[in-house]
Design an enzyme around this catalytic site. Structure first.
Site, mmCIF file in Angstrom:
data_model
loop_
_atom_site.group_PDB
_atom_site.id
_atom_site.type_symbol
_atom_site.label_atom_id
_atom_site.label_comp_id
_atom_site.label_asym_id
_atom_site.label_seq_id
_atom_site.Cartn_x
_atom_site.Cartn_y
_atom_site.Cartn_z
ATOM 1 N N ASP A 1 0.749 -1.471 -0.013
ATOM 2 C CA ASP A 1 0.053 -0.152 -0.076
ATOM 3 C C ASP A 1 0.671 1.415 -0.018
ATOM 4 O O ASP A 1 0.584 2.109 0.829
ATOM 5 C CB ASP A 1 -0.839 0.040 1.404
ATOM 6 C CG ASP A 1 -1.739 -1.300 1.420
ATOM 7 O OD1 ASP A 1 -2.361 -2.048 0.376
ATOM 8 O OD2 ASP A 1 -1.520 -1.982 2.322
ATOM 9 N N GLU B 1 -11.042 -0.127 -3.283
ATOM 10 C CA GLU B 1 -10.580 1.368 -2.585
ATOM 11 C C GLU B 1 -9.154 1.912 -2.814
ATOM 12 O O GLU B 1 -9.387 2.227 -4.374
ATOM 13 C CB GLU B 1 -10.756 -0.191 -1.486
ATOM 14 C CG GLU B 1 -9.486 -1.142 -2.628
ATOM 15 C CD GLU B 1 -8.903 -2.704 -1.572
ATOM 16 O OE1 GLU B 1 -10.017 -2.832 -0.591
ATOM 17 O OE2 GLU B 1 -8.681 -3.409 -1.967
#
Length: 506
Positions: free
Chosen positions: A15, A174
């Protein structure tokens, strides 16, 4: 032409989010149940990264006491605005969404400012008129990307939370990031889940709060169903170089063997961003990336290799070291024995989601050798200290010194789900031992020696694939760790780790 190698940050660093301040780039990644939280990196060229610390270094910033494996801190975003750095993230195990800030990213970051907005993967967008937008994914009312306007001083919402975009139809829309580039506002998201169907999609609008229109040729990055050494590419963030070029950092995995299995975790990759004639971004080579990529005009810096050995002579631990969950200060010391890391075994073991006496670093290479010099004289039955290969509380291997029925033993143990076994044990009458792990793409081989000048004697081995995410589950990667435990009660015998080595084997 200059080239660079992917991943640019290897091992469990998922991420990624990046920002630029002048000629300096700063990057953060997720950290889940490990403390300190949110690893922080610095670079001058987007390729060679040095870990300069963590953003969340204090327990008042980060409560992991209730974090199970793969709980804790999810995807962060880092931004630089008017001389201040901001990092926002989600603690899914307590507190929800918040941000912290600092004038100097290498210094002390603020206490958390919480934002009353559901979802995960928060993004901060600073518009030119001073408005600040907070964007998250997975609202409680359904799948999609949601946004509100906030007060950056207090975290208070200045508007209702509204739906921005549901994506293109992939599961789990997301990882949103909002940018203003030219006349457009761009919304970058990931879809498909952070697995083999992962992809990056993009939409744009003339307003930061939408409505957003998707790119007709989405996705702009994906390796799904492709014969590549890199898989599961997604969760991207953009940055612009001083020369005007655009780049994307994103996560990916490098599976080992067939069927695919990965245990190094999700890693950080880099690719250039090209723009179509009608101003849509496309990442890499028409949406794909390779392990060797052209560097374009990046001002590549000399590569600095981290130290192989840590002698634990500094007053604080190096940035590579992590604890499991919120650390108990009574579990460890750098001053109890000068030039050593001392662990005092807690009652918790590696088989529980508690707070074991554990100091570990990420496995970042398929082929490596790790070793440590341990001084440990267990006085009570069950006291144990050693070295572990750890994915989570249900999947790990360890080599340790322990006391069993009044006798000091060296043991090798494997824990694979509900299967648990001490594979081998032998008497060990000495107070010191050098414990070692040799890893390759197939196996971890564990050994011991009386001193570091001796070749290690093989004690056992465990398959790498049994610790892979495809078997063990979760969102993290393998750690190489020093640990100690009293196996149910606090140990009275300190374990002194005089040094620890992690050496890459070419």
């Amino acid at each position: 032409m200059n080239h660079y190698s992917n991943p640019v940050i290897s091992g469990f660093h998922p991420d990624p989010s990046v920002c630029r301040a002048g000629e300096d780039y700063y990057l953060v990644t997720s950290s889940f149940e490990y403390f300190p939280g949110v690893p922080l990196f610095h670079s001058r060229d987007l390729v060679n990264w040095e870990q300069i610390g963590h953003v969340l270094t204090r327990t008042e910033q980060l409560d992991l006491s209730k974090a199970g494996s793969s709980g804790g801190i999810y995807a962060p975003t880092i931004r630089y605005n008017n001389g201040t750095f901001f990092m926002t993230t989600t603690n899914v195990s307590g507190g929800g969404n918040f941000f912290v800030y600092a004038d100097d990213p290498r210094g002390r970051w603020s206490d958390p400012v919480f934002v009353d907005q559901p979802g995960i993967d928060p993004d901060l967008f600073f518009d030119e008129d001073g408005s600040v937008y907070y964007t998250t994914s997975h609202d409680a009312n359904g799948q999609g990307v949601y946004q509100s306007k906030i007060d950056i001083q207090t975290g208070e919402r200045l508007s209702e939370v509204s739906l921005l975009w549901r994506g293109t139809g992939g599961q789990y829309p997301e990882a949103p990031h909002v940018y203003r580039i030219g006349e457009w506002y761009y919304l970058l998201i990931s879809e498909g889940g952070t697995e083999y169907g992962h992809m990056v999609t993009v939409a744009r609008s003339k307003r930061p709060d939408g409505p957003y229109e998707g790119y007709p040729h989405n996705p702009i990055l994906t390796h799904r169903s492709q014969l590549k050494s890199i898989h599961a590419t997604g969760h991207a963030d953009f940055t612009q170089g001083p020369d005007g070029s655009w780049w994307a950092v994103f996560l990916g995995i490098r599976p080992a063997g067939y069927p695919n299995h990965h245990y190094l975790g999700r890693e950080t990759f880099l690719a250039p961003v090209a723009w179509t004639e009608d101003a849509w971004p496309v990442i890499g080579d028409n949406g794909t990336a390779d392990e060797i990529m052209p560097a374009g005009n990046l001002p590549l810096q000399p590569k600095t290799e981290p130290a192989v050995r840590d002698n634990f002579e500094d007053a604080s631990l190096a940035p590579c070291w992590n604890f499991l969950r919120s650390p108990d200060p009574s579990n460890w010391s750098l001053s109890a024995k000068k030039g050593s890391l001392t662990l005092y075994g807690s009652g918790d073991t590696l088989n529980e989601t508690g707070v074991p006496s554990f100091v570990g670093r990420r496995q970042q290479h398929f082929s490596f050798r790790a070793s440590t010099h341990l001084t440990f004289a267990p006085k009570r039955a069950g006291e144990e200290a050693g070295i572990a290969v750890y994915m989570n509380e249900r999947f790990h291997y360890e080599l340790a010194v322990t006391q069993i029925a009044g006798a000091r033993k060296l043991i090798f143990r494997r824990r694979l789900g509900t299967l648990w076994k001490v594979e081998s044990e032998m008497p060990w009458p000495h107070d010191t031992v050098v414990l070692s792990i040799r890893g390759d793409r197939a196996d971890y081989v564990f050994g011991f020696a009386r001193s570091e000048t001796e070749d290690p004697v093989r004690m056992g081995q465990g398959e790498c694939r049994m610790l892979a995410t495809e078997v063990a589950g979760g969102f993290t990667g393998v750690f190489i760790a020093m640990y100690a435990t009293g196996n149910g009660v606090r140990s009275i015998s300190p374990a002194h780790f005089d040094w620890m080595e992690y050496r890459v084997v070419e």
